[in-house]
Design an enzyme around this catalytic site. Sequence first.
Site, PDB file in Angstrom:
ATOM      1  N   ASN A 235       0.737  -1.155   0.027  1.00 51.58           N
ATOM      2  CA  ASN A 235      -0.024  -0.087   0.016  1.00 51.58           C
ATOM      3  C   ASN A 235       0.928   1.238  -0.159  1.00 51.58           C
ATOM      4  O   ASN A 235       0.367   2.230  -0.576  1.00 51.58           O
ATOM      5  CB  ASN A 235      -0.875   0.037   1.136  1.00 51.58           C
ATOM      6  CG  ASN A 235      -1.506   1.266   1.518  1.00 51.58           C
ATOM      7  OD1 ASN A 235      -2.455   1.803   0.726  1.00 51.58           O
ATOM      8  ND2 ASN A 235      -1.118   1.986   2.355  1.00 51.58           N
TER       9      ASN A 235
ATOM     10  N   TYR B 198       4.250   8.713 -11.640  1.00 49.88           N
ATOM     11  CA  TYR B 198       3.030   8.270 -10.857  1.00 49.88           C
ATOM     12  C   TYR B 198       2.367   7.366 -11.634  1.00 49.88           C
ATOM     13  O   TYR B 198       2.092   6.146 -11.515  1.00 49.88           O
ATOM     14  CB  TYR B 198       2.201   9.409 -10.083  1.00 49.88           C
ATOM     15  CG  TYR B 198       1.284   8.642  -9.055  1.00 49.88           C
ATOM     16  CD1 TYR B 198       1.733   8.279  -7.816  1.00 49.88           C
ATOM     17  CD2 TYR B 198       0.012   8.398  -9.420  1.00 49.88           C
ATOM     18  CE1 TYR B 198       0.686   7.771  -6.675  1.00 49.88           C
ATOM     19  CE2 TYR B 198      -0.950   8.004  -8.763  1.00 49.88           C
ATOM     20  CZ  TYR B 198      -0.613   7.490  -7.258  1.00 49.88           C
ATOM     21  OH  TYR B 198      -1.367   7.002  -6.559  1.00 49.88           O
TER      22      TYR B 198
END
Length: 242
Positions: free
Chosen positions: A80, A146
Site C-alpha cells: 500500500n 506516478y
Amino acid sequence: MRLEGRVAVVTGAASGIGRSIACRFHAEGAHVVAVDLDEAGLTKLAGKLDGIETIVANLSVKEQVEPIFDRQRVDILCNNAGVLDKLTPLCEVDDELWRKVMSVNVDGPFFASRAAIPKMIENGGGSIVNTCSAASLSGGRAGASYTTSKHALLGMTRSIAWYYGNQGIRCNAMAPGSIQTKMQMRDVPHAQGIERYSAYFQTIPPAGRAMDVADVALFLASEESRYVNGSVIPVDGGWLAY
Ligand SMILES: NC(=O)c1ccc[n+]([C@@H]2O[C@H](COP(=O)([O-])OP(=O)(O)OC[C@H]3O[C@@H](n4cnc5c(N)ncnc54)[C@H](O)[C@@H]3O)[C@@H](O)[C@H]2O)c1
C-alpha cells in the site's frame, strides 16, 4: 471475524489508507504487521491497536524489506505504501523524482511480493492486495512518473495472479480515486500539471475516506473473494466512469 489468525503485512500503515487497512484487519482478528518509514506514526498506531507488530523500514531498500518476511507465515500482504509526483508532466520529471516514485511504488511491492510469495505457498496460499490508483487505468489522473508506476503495479498484480494462482496465491488491486489523506496535501503541484488538471476538477466526485478503500481491501484479503484473482476494483466514487 473474517481474518481470525491470519498474519497480515500492511505497508504504509502509519497514515491514510494503510492505517485504515491496519485498523480494519485488526478488528477482524488478523495479526497485523504494520510497516512504514514513519516511526512516530507507527508508535501512535500501536497505541491504538493492541498486539500489533510495527516495523520501521524503507520499502525501496531491498535489505530493509526482505527481513520483514523472515517469519513462519504470511497470509496477507497489502502493498500500500506509495508516493505522489506533484502532477509533473514527463518532460519536467527529473531523475530524482522518477527514481523516488518508481522505487517506492514499484520496487517496494516487487521486493515485498518476491519475499512473501514463497512463504505463502509453503503455508498453502495467501492473498496480495495492491493499492494501485485510478492512475493505473487512465493517463489523466496524476503526473507521468506516478501514472507509469501505478500502471506497472497493475501489471505486477496480473502477472502474480497468472503465475501463482495455481499455487493458492490470489493477487488483486484496488484503484482508489480521490481519497482524503495526507498524500493529497503533502506537495505543491507542478504549475503545468495544475493548469492541465484544473479544467477537469469539476469531474472529480467528492473525496472518499480511507476507510472506503480499507473495506475493499478487507474483501480482497478475505475468503469472500476466493474466486477473485488478477482483478482491479476502482474505489473512486464513479470517477473512472466519467
Ligand atoms: N489518497 C489518494 O487520493 C490516493 C488515490 C489513489 C491511490 N492512492 C494510493 O494509496 C496508497 C496510500 O496512500 P495514502 O493516500 O494513504 O497516503 P499517505 O501519504 O497518507 O500514506 C502513505 C504512507 O506510506 C509511507 N511511505 C512512503 N514512502 C515509504 C517508503 N519508502 N517506505 C515505507 N513507507 C513509506 C508514508 O510514510 C505514509 O505513512 C498509495 O500507494 C497511494 O498511491 C492514494
